[in-house]
Design a protein around this motif. Structure first.
Motif, short mmCIF file in Angstrom:
data_model
loop_
_atom_site.label_atom_id
_atom_site.label_comp_id
_atom_site.label_asym_id
_atom_site.label_seq_id
_atom_site.Cartn_x
_atom_site.Cartn_y
_atom_site.Cartn_z
N GLU A 263 58.40 78.76 48.58
CA GLU A 263 56.96 78.84 47.86
C GLU A 263 56.26 78.37 48.78
O GLU A 263 54.87 78.61 48.69
CB GLU A 263 57.20 77.82 46.63
CG GLU A 263 57.99 78.46 45.40
CD GLU A 263 58.59 77.29 44.45
OE1 GLU A 263 57.88 76.31 44.47
OE2 GLU A 263 59.03 77.62 43.30
N ALA A 264 56.56 77.17 49.67
CA ALA A 264 55.57 76.97 50.55
C ALA A 264 55.00 77.64 51.63
O ALA A 264 53.91 77.88 51.91
CB ALA A 264 56.30 75.29 51.31
N VAL A 265 55.86 78.65 52.14
CA VAL A 265 55.55 79.56 52.98
C VAL A 265 54.45 80.57 52.48
O VAL A 265 53.28 80.95 53.00
CB VAL A 265 56.81 80.53 53.56
CG1 VAL A 265 56.32 81.45 54.49
CG2 VAL A 265 57.51 79.28 54.50
N ARG B 70 58.76 75.76 60.97
CA ARG B 70 59.06 76.63 62.00
C ARG B 70 58.56 78.12 61.43
O ARG B 70 58.31 78.95 62.26
CB ARG B 70 60.50 76.71 61.97
CG ARG B 70 61.45 77.74 62.82
CD ARG B 70 62.90 78.05 62.73
NE ARG B 70 63.17 78.62 61.31
CZ ARG B 70 63.17 79.79 61.09
NH1 ARG B 70 62.87 80.52 62.34
NH2 ARG B 70 63.60 80.14 60.06
N ARG B 71 58.60 78.28 60.16
CA ARG B 71 58.18 79.47 59.61
C ARG B 71 56.60 79.99 59.49
O ARG B 71 56.15 81.20 59.36
CB ARG B 71 58.78 79.66 58.31
CG ARG B 71 60.36 79.83 58.18
CD ARG B 71 61.06 80.02 56.75
NE ARG B 71 60.43 81.13 56.20
CZ ARG B 71 60.94 81.33 55.06
NH1 ARG B 71 62.05 80.53 54.52
NH2 ARG B 71 60.62 82.30 54.19
N VAL B 72 55.91 78.80 59.64
CA VAL B 72 54.33 79.25 59.45
C VAL B 72 53.59 78.65 60.43
O VAL B 72 52.21 79.15 60.76
CB VAL B 72 53.80 78.41 58.04
CG1 VAL B 72 54.65 79.35 56.96
CG2 VAL B 72 53.94 76.98 58.14
N ARG B 73 54.08 77.87 61.44
CA ARG B 73 53.01 77.36 62.50
C ARG B 73 52.48 78.27 63.31
O ARG B 73 51.12 78.43 63.47
CB ARG B 73 53.71 76.50 63.43
CG ARG B 73 54.09 74.95 62.84
CD ARG B 73 52.82 74.18 62.78
NE ARG B 73 52.13 73.90 63.94
CZ ARG B 73 50.81 73.73 64.39
NH1 ARG B 73 50.13 73.70 63.32
NH2 ARG B 73 50.60 73.24 65.60
N ILE C 244 57.59 66.13 64.12
CA ILE C 244 56.26 65.94 65.01
C ILE C 244 56.51 66.92 66.12
O ILE C 244 55.83 67.70 66.52
CB ILE C 244 56.25 64.64 65.63
CG1 ILE C 244 55.94 63.71 64.54
CG2 ILE C 244 55.08 64.41 66.78
CD1 ILE C 244 54.81 63.90 63.66
N ARG C 245 57.78 67.25 66.53
CA ARG C 245 58.12 68.10 67.60
C ARG C 245 57.82 69.64 66.93
O ARG C 245 57.59 70.63 67.55
CB ARG C 245 59.51 68.11 68.08
CG ARG C 245 59.67 67.05 69.24
CD ARG C 245 61.05 66.79 69.89
NE ARG C 245 60.86 65.92 70.97
CZ ARG C 245 62.06 65.58 71.48
NH1 ARG C 245 63.41 65.86 70.90
NH2 ARG C 245 62.11 64.89 72.58
N GLY C 246 58.16 69.73 65.78
CA GLY C 246 57.90 70.92 64.88
C GLY C 246 56.37 71.27 64.72
O GLY C 246 56.17 72.36 64.42
N GLY C 247 55.60 70.46 65.05
CA GLY C 247 54.08 70.66 64.93
C GLY C 247 53.24 69.86 63.93
O GLY C 247 52.10 69.91 63.94
N ALA C 248 53.91 68.80 63.11
CA ALA C 248 53.19 67.97 62.17
C ALA C 248 52.34 67.06 63.13
O ALA C 248 52.68 66.70 64.29
CB ALA C 248 54.19 67.31 61.33
#
Length: 226
Positions: free
Chosen positions: A50-52, A79-82, A106-110
């Motif tokens: 739902e988020a994606v 991982r799926r939207v950045r 944070i490493r994932g992009g937050a």
């Protein structure tokens, strides 16, 4: 991140809320509505899928992102939207203050990480700050990030190839299991069913190729998860 509304004034920061607890989402909406008119919740989701879809549809300015959800959690959303939505800013909002959770997202992009003990006014301020380009962390968590990136390493458990096989929720279950919690106590602590706890434990046993909870406890202790 500044834009104008139809009247020419600055429009609110558009926020998309991701959390698998509907009651919590309702509470956050209410808190933010009464905290600051510069922040507007435009949508919400209770799962990774739902988020994606919702982020793709609404293109929010800021996503408030839960770290732990049954289908992968915040790291999976990132991982799926950045890559496809580089202008969207992510702020993790979690009950967990574990170092590995902080470093992973944070490493994932937050751009920031705050815990759910935050007040509505503090959360609104955090949203405005990350929308403006500043990193934001609850005070105790900032040290994890500084240590991890200044030394080029993270908390002891991050970067462990075996531990990286586990989802954040599986790590939560494992941590409590290693502390001696019974399945029912783990379920109560994490707001999940006993059956779900059993499923997570089975998955961890399979991924680690261990035989029982006692071996898991030693394994977790060796990695300083306890």
């Amino acid at each position: 991140m500044t834009s104008t509304n139809d009247e020419g004034g600055p429009r609110p920061v558009r926020v998309y809320l991701v959390d698998d607890h509907a009651l919590f989402r309702t509470g956050v909406r209410a808190e933010l509505a009464g905290a600051d008119d510069r922040v507007e919740v435009i949508g919400e989701a209770g799962s990774v899928a739902e988020a994606v879809a919702g982020i793709g549809h609404f293109a929010p300015d800021v996503v408030l992102l839960d770290v732990h959800m049954p289908d992968g959690g915040g790291a999976e959303v990132l991982r799926r939207v950045r890559e496809s939505h580089p202008d969207v800013v992510f702020l993790a909002l979690s009950v967990s203050d574990a170092a590995e959770d902080v470093i992973t997202v944070i490493r994932g992009g937050a751009r920031g990480y705050v815990t759910k003990t935050i007040s509505g006014h503090e959360l609104a301020e955090a949203i405005l700050r990350v929308a403006g380009g500043d990193p934001v962390f609850s005070p105790r968590l900032a040290g994890f990030v500084l240590d991890a990136f200044s030394r080029g390493t993270s908390a002891e458990s991050v970067g462990d190839p075996e531990l990286d096989l586990l989802t954040p929720r599986e790590r939560d279950v494992l941590r409590l299991l290693a502390r001696g919690y019974a399945y029912k106590e783990i379920a109560s602590e994490l707001f999940i069913s006993v059956k779900t706890v059993e499923t997570h434990v089975s998955s961890v046993l399979r991924k680690t190729q261990l035989s029982n909870r006692y071996e898991l406890s030693r394994w977790a202790t060796d990695r300083r998860l306890v």
